[in-house]
Enzyme design. Structure first.
Site, short mmCIF file in Angstrom:
data_model
loop_
_atom_site.label_atom_id
_atom_site.label_comp_id
_atom_site.label_asym_id
_atom_site.label_seq_id
_atom_site.Cartn_x
_atom_site.Cartn_y
_atom_site.Cartn_z
N TYR A 169 -1.66 -1.30 10.30
CA TYR A 169 -1.76 -1.49 8.85
C TYR A 169 -0.46 -1.05 8.16
O TYR A 169 0.06 -1.75 7.29
CB TYR A 169 -2.95 -0.70 8.30
CG TYR A 169 -3.23 -0.94 6.84
CD1 TYR A 169 -3.76 -2.15 6.41
CD2 TYR A 169 -3.00 0.06 5.90
CE1 TYR A 169 -4.03 -2.38 5.06
CE2 TYR A 169 -3.27 -0.15 4.56
CZ TYR A 169 -3.78 -1.37 4.15
OH TYR A 169 -4.04 -1.58 2.81
N SER A 181 0.86 -1.18 0.00
CA SER A 181 0.00 0.00 0.00
C SER A 181 0.89 1.23 0.00
O SER A 181 2.04 1.19 0.47
CB SER A 181 -0.89 0.01 1.25
OG SER A 181 -1.47 1.28 1.46
#
Length: 251
Positions: A156, A143
């Site tokens: 995350y 990401s």
């Protein structure tokens, strides 16, 4: 258009969002797809979608944090589809929390899925590729959070930064077996995983203003890049990080 006829692929978390788009992209290019995810109903919907496109797909309920489940899912995949050609480690979760409120249980839950799960799945894919002596492709999903800080996203961010190191190591270690490993790094994309942020007008305005393309991506825009990364003809392309973010990280 990339031709993946004869290629058998696995996409974890392939029943929604970018994972679904990646599965469809492989199928549109002629590949067969095994969808690994825990939601059987959504798995079946993607299988139906692939079938409607004239492709071939199977769905295997799988908890990627369960080592035995991953091993069993791989065995079933190659039994039903044939030798593995591409593995996409996409499955992931987000649990947003300010760092001062983040619990160890939540931290571990996110890392267990996003990092431990990626390890278990890519290790099993590597074992299969080495045993087949056929070469292959591994695609790991990271990401853009691995490139910048993001409030409330410590677990995350840590997990998506961790998979970069995993993917680089796989690229180096598996090259002798003709197995390529590349990382796909998506930017802001309209998926259910960030529905809360899409509902925040101020957040949308801020992220769109920072994106040179002046919009978020649609998941279907990942069809072609997935087929490209899966293409067995790209025998010298490994260890690469492909960022698809509309220019967000360079602006």
């Amino acid at each position: 258009m990339t031709d993946l006829t004869g290629l058998n692929a696995v996409v974890t978390g392939g029943n929604a969002g970018i994972g679904r788009a990646m599965a469809i992209g492989i199928a549109k290019a002629g590949g067969a797809v095994s969808i690994w995810s825990r939601n059987a109903d959504r798995n079946a919907e993607v299988v139906d979608e692939v079938t409607t496109l004239g492709g071939r797909a199977i769905a295997i309920p799988c908890d990627i944090t369960d080592e035995t489940a991953v091993i069993d899912a791989m065995e079933r995949t190659v039994t039903e589809l044939g030798p593995l050609g591409c593995f996409v480690a996409n499955a992931g979760i987000v649990e947003a929390s300010p760092i001062v409120d983040l619990t160890l249980e939540s931290w571990r839950r996110v890392l267990a899925t996003n990092l431990d799960g990626a390890f278990l799945c890519t290790r099993e894919a590597a074992r299969r590729f080495v045993a087949q002596d056929s070469g292959g492709s591994i695609i790991v999903l990271s990401s853009t959070i691995s490139r910048y800080g993001g409030a409330d996203l410590a677990s995350y961010a840590a997990s998506k930064t961790g998979v970069l190191g995993l993917a680089r190591t796989l690229a180096v270690e598996l090259a002798r077996h003709r197995v390529r490993c590349n990382t796909l790094i998506p930017g802001w994309t309209r998926t259910n995983i960030n529905a809360d942020r899409q509902a925040d007008d101020r957040f949308m305005a801020a992220t769109i203003a920072r994106t040179p393309m002046r919009r978020w991506a649609d998941p279907d825009e990942f069809h072609e890049v997935t087929a490209f990364l899966a293409d067995p003809k790209l025998t010298f392309h490994t260890g690469n990080e492909i960022i698809v973010d509309g220019g967000y990280t360079i602006y």
